[in-house]
Write an enzyme that holds these catalytic residues in place. Sequence first.
Site, PDB file in Angstrom:
ATOM      1  N   ARG A   1      19.667  41.022  51.519  1.00 50.35           N
ATOM      2  CA  ARG A   1      19.482  42.468  51.678  1.00 50.35           C
ATOM      3  C   ARG A   1      18.177  42.887  51.019  1.00 50.35           C
ATOM      4  O   ARG A   1      18.010  42.717  49.806  1.00 50.35           O
ATOM      5  CB  ARG A   1      20.640  43.229  51.042  1.00 50.35           C
ATOM      6  CG  ARG A   1      21.976  42.902  51.670  1.00 50.35           C
ATOM      7  CD  ARG A   1      22.990  43.931  51.269  1.00 50.35           C
ATOM      8  NE  ARG A   1      24.333  43.519  51.666  1.00 50.35           N
ATOM      9  CZ  ARG A   1      25.389  44.309  51.642  1.00 50.35           C
ATOM     10  NH1 ARG A   1      25.258  45.558  51.223  1.00 50.35           N
ATOM     11  NH2 ARG A   1      26.574  43.877  52.013  1.00 50.35           N
TER      12      ARG A   1
ATOM     13  N   ARG B   1      35.882  48.465  59.455  1.00 49.19           N
ATOM     14  CA  ARG B   1      34.623  48.805  60.126  1.00 49.19           C
ATOM     15  C   ARG B   1      33.774  47.556  60.244  1.00 49.19           C
ATOM     16  O   ARG B   1      34.137  46.499  59.754  1.00 49.19           O
ATOM     17  CB  ARG B   1      33.865  49.832  59.290  1.00 49.19           C
ATOM     18  CG  ARG B   1      33.651  49.302  57.882  1.00 49.19           C
ATOM     19  CD  ARG B   1      32.676  50.086  57.066  1.00 49.19           C
ATOM     20  NE  ARG B   1      32.843  49.831  55.649  1.00 49.19           N
ATOM     21  CZ  ARG B   1      32.334  48.811  54.991  1.00 49.19           C
ATOM     22  NH1 ARG B   1      31.598  47.918  55.626  1.00 49.19           N
ATOM     23  NH2 ARG B   1      32.539  48.643  53.700  1.00 49.19           N
TER      24      ARG B   1
ATOM     25  N   GLU C   1      40.870  43.915  49.409  1.00 48.46           N
ATOM     26  CA  GLU C   1      40.880  45.110  50.257  1.00 48.46           C
ATOM     27  C   GLU C   1      40.510  44.761  51.682  1.00 48.46           C
ATOM     28  O   GLU C   1      39.994  43.678  51.953  1.00 48.46           O
ATOM     29  CB  GLU C   1      39.924  46.192  49.713  1.00 48.46           C
ATOM     30  CG  GLU C   1      38.465  45.827  49.773  1.00 48.46           C
ATOM     31  CD  GLU C   1      37.536  47.011  49.477  1.00 48.46           C
ATOM     32  OE1 GLU C   1      37.984  48.169  49.531  1.00 48.46           O
ATOM     33  OE2 GLU C   1      36.354  46.773  49.206  1.00 48.46           O
TER      34      GLU C   1
ATOM     35  N   TYR D   1      42.962  39.925  36.186  1.00 50.45           N
ATOM     36  CA  TYR D   1      41.515  39.769  36.336  1.00 50.45           C
ATOM     37  C   TYR D   1      41.207  38.287  36.497  1.00 50.45           C
ATOM     38  O   TYR D   1      41.483  37.481  35.607  1.00 50.45           O
ATOM     39  CB  TYR D   1      40.804  40.347  35.109  1.00 50.45           C
ATOM     40  CG  TYR D   1      39.297  40.236  35.197  1.00 50.45           C
ATOM     41  CD1 TYR D   1      38.593  40.977  36.144  1.00 50.45           C
ATOM     42  CD2 TYR D   1      38.590  39.402  34.343  1.00 50.45           C
ATOM     43  CE1 TYR D   1      37.213  40.881  36.237  1.00 50.45           C
ATOM     44  CE2 TYR D   1      37.202  39.308  34.426  1.00 50.45           C
ATOM     45  CZ  TYR D   1      36.530  40.047  35.374  1.00 50.45           C
ATOM     46  OH  TYR D   1      35.168  39.950  35.473  1.00 50.45           O
TER      47      TYR D   1
ATOM     48  N   LYS E   1      26.857  43.670  47.150  1.00 48.59           N
ATOM     49  CA  LYS E   1      26.432  42.368  47.668  1.00 48.59           C
ATOM     50  C   LYS E   1      24.918  42.331  47.870  1.00 48.59           C
ATOM     51  O   LYS E   1      24.325  43.336  48.280  1.00 48.59           O
ATOM     52  CB  LYS E   1      27.124  42.114  49.016  1.00 48.59           C
ATOM     53  CG  LYS E   1      28.639  42.094  48.889  1.00 48.59           C
ATOM     54  CD  LYS E   1      29.322  42.253  50.236  1.00 48.59           C
ATOM     55  CE  LYS E   1      30.824  42.416  50.033  1.00 48.59           C
ATOM     56  NZ  LYS E   1      31.526  42.865  51.245  1.00 48.59           N
TER      57      LYS E   1
ATOM     58  N   LYS F   1      44.110  51.875  48.479  1.00 49.98           N
ATOM     59  CA  LYS F   1      44.240  50.480  48.077  1.00 49.98           C
ATOM     60  C   LYS F   1      45.684  50.056  47.879  1.00 49.98           C
ATOM     61  O   LYS F   1      46.038  48.915  48.147  1.00 49.98           O
ATOM     62  CB  LYS F   1      43.438  50.238  46.812  1.00 49.98           C
ATOM     63  CG  LYS F   1      41.968  50.523  47.056  1.00 49.98           C
ATOM     64  CD  LYS F   1      41.097  49.587  46.303  1.00 49.98           C
ATOM     65  CE  LYS F   1      39.668  49.781  46.736  1.00 49.98           C
ATOM     66  NZ  LYS F   1      38.772  48.852  46.117  1.00 49.98           N
TER      67      LYS F   1
HETATM   68  P1  ADP Z   1      35.366  48.252  45.941  1.00 46.02           P
HETATM   69  O1  ADP Z   1      36.176  48.890  47.019  1.00 46.02           O
HETATM   70  O2  ADP Z   1      34.941  49.243  44.898  1.00 46.02           O
HETATM   71  O3  ADP Z   1      34.245  47.409  46.470  1.00 46.02           O
HETATM   72  P2  ADP Z   1      36.985  45.834  45.484  1.00 46.02           P
HETATM   73  O4  ADP Z   1      38.447  45.859  45.250  1.00 46.02           O
HETATM   74  O5  ADP Z   1      36.529  45.349  46.808  1.00 46.02           O
HETATM   75  O6  ADP Z   1      36.386  47.289  45.149  1.00 46.02           O
HETATM   76  O7  ADP Z   1      36.294  44.951  44.366  1.00 46.02           O
HETATM   77  C1  ADP Z   1      34.899  44.839  44.289  1.00 46.02           C
HETATM   78  C2  ADP Z   1      34.518  43.684  43.406  1.00 46.02           C
HETATM   79  O8  ADP Z   1      35.095  43.810  42.099  1.00 46.02           O
HETATM   80  C3  ADP Z   1      34.983  42.329  43.896  1.00 46.02           C
HETATM   81  O9  ADP Z   1      34.113  41.775  44.852  1.00 46.02           O
HETATM   82  C4  ADP Z   1      34.998  41.558  42.594  1.00 46.02           C
HETATM   83  O10 ADP Z   1      33.676  41.203  42.256  1.00 46.02           O
HETATM   84  C5  ADP Z   1      35.482  42.556  41.564  1.00 46.02           C
HETATM   85  N1  ADP Z   1      36.970  42.501  41.427  1.00 46.02           N
HETATM   86  C6  ADP Z   1      37.876  43.300  42.042  1.00 46.02           C
HETATM   87  N2  ADP Z   1      39.142  42.971  41.703  1.00 46.02           N
HETATM   88  C7  ADP Z   1      39.072  41.932  40.849  1.00 46.02           C
HETATM   89  C8  ADP Z   1      40.037  41.108  40.142  1.00 46.02           C
HETATM   90  N3  ADP Z   1      41.362  41.306  40.259  1.00 46.02           N
HETATM   91  N4  ADP Z   1      39.561  40.121  39.345  1.00 46.02           N
HETATM   92  C9  ADP Z   1      38.225  39.902  39.213  1.00 46.02           C
HETATM   93  N5  ADP Z   1      37.276  40.633  39.835  1.00 46.02           N
HETATM   94  C10 ADP Z   1      37.664  41.632  40.652  1.00 46.02           C
END
Ligand code: ADP
Length: 449
Positions: free
Chosen positions: A337, A291, A287, A202, A237, A116
């Site tokens: 889903r 894929r 992120e 956040y 999701k 990340k």
């Molecule tokens: P993972 O790889 O575990 O899926 P992500 O970075 O994609 O992690 O984050 C997954 C979810 O976590 C996001 O869709 C969101 O709901 C929450 N999230 C991640 N980062 C933040 C942030 N900075 N502020 C608020 N929610 C967050």
Amino acid sequence: MFDKILIANRGEIALRVVRACREMGIKSVAVHSTADSDAMHVRMADEAVCIGPPPGTESYLSIPAIISACEITGAQAIHPGYGFLSENASFVQILEDHDITFIGPTAEHIRIMGDKISAIETMKALGVPCVPGSGGGVPDVASAKKIGAEIGYPVIVKATAGGGGRGMKVAMNAGEMEMAFMTAGSEAKAAFGNGECYIEKYLQKPRHIEIQVFGDGKGKAVHLGERDCSLQRRHQKVFEEAPGPSIDAQTRARIGKICADAVANINYAGAGTIEFLFEDGEFYFIEMNTRLQVEHPVTEAIFGVDLVREQIRVAEGLPMSFGQDDLEIHGHAIEVRINAEKLPNFAPCPGRISQYHAPGGLGVRMDSALYDGYSIPPYYDSLIGKLIVHGRDRDAALSRLNRALGELIVDGVDTTIPLFHQLLAEEDILTGNYGIHWLEDWLERNLTA
Ligand code: ADP
């Protein structure tokens, strides 16, 4: 051109790839564990090879078994689907060394985006907007507190190696930082073998908006708009739609261009998804998934393209069959889903399907590997199907979803189907007024045991 492709996956996504291969006149090879001998992807592929016992680590994740299956069958390429080995850079490296084509990006791109911190650094350098944060790994609690004070609370502590929503903890104020930092770190260490964490601002009421990109590996890339995947439970999701109810054409064009240019710049090959949190009109990169996504069919529906076919073409070295100007949105699509899970706790519910009936009709697509009498094994993901509907606009798609859900029968196990019936009665769902916390809040109010 490939004559034969091996699919290193199972379930609905393996079937999805078999179908694309068949339409392209390419033979497909299924691999399966002993628990999946009767699975639909095994029946539908041209050939099948058993690669090991039920646990994923000994079958679908076994690189030697999968390479042997390629060698035995003469498959020239591997489609990884999603999950399993799809974002495993060392797998891709090994395939490169064995002269087997990986249908996806390079090992290097997977490696960069899989970490990340390097993903954020790369995206920042490419002009993609990111969440304010530590920018790198945070060594200890003292530094975490310092960074928290700098960026301002609330903050979220996230595992560098994270995935699937694990290893993430929110600290609402300085007092909660130590606890959040320690638990995120130990969770990450247990789940990923790497406890390193970073810190981000956040965002309190964002939507999850992701941009589908596609590159030819030679410096050309396009975007295929966004998907709104804000409806999540425990960061998983459950309902996705395209286009996003909160995104207008101008916003789409702006962020889409940033994403397409970014991946073109690094010669990215194949399908990718750049995920953002979207709040007050601003995008914040979280992120990139290197894929095909579970929810890719909503994009296919509104653009009328076959993303798997396109992945295969690009892996063969062919040019993409569309450019940015050929891509136009038609109507609206929604995916739900269907998981074999028991409400209200979403406990996995494997077992025998006594009756299965898939919905049909105009604008309805059911991607599932179920059949009457099939036994869902207890070893894998609980996703058993995806219902995708397409209509001329959002209201038409919602009516069609309601109608199609009414036709869908999955008997013998508990599923998430009743959840969607309930959601479709909610004003916020009907108007598209939801963010990433909406579903958790709603579940708390409506589904407590
Ligand atoms: P993972 O790889 O575990 O899926 P992500 O970075 O994609 O992690 O984050 C997954 C979810 O976590 C996001 O869709 C969101 O709901 C929450 N999230 C991640 N980062 C933040 C942030 N900075 N502020 C608020 N929610 C967050």
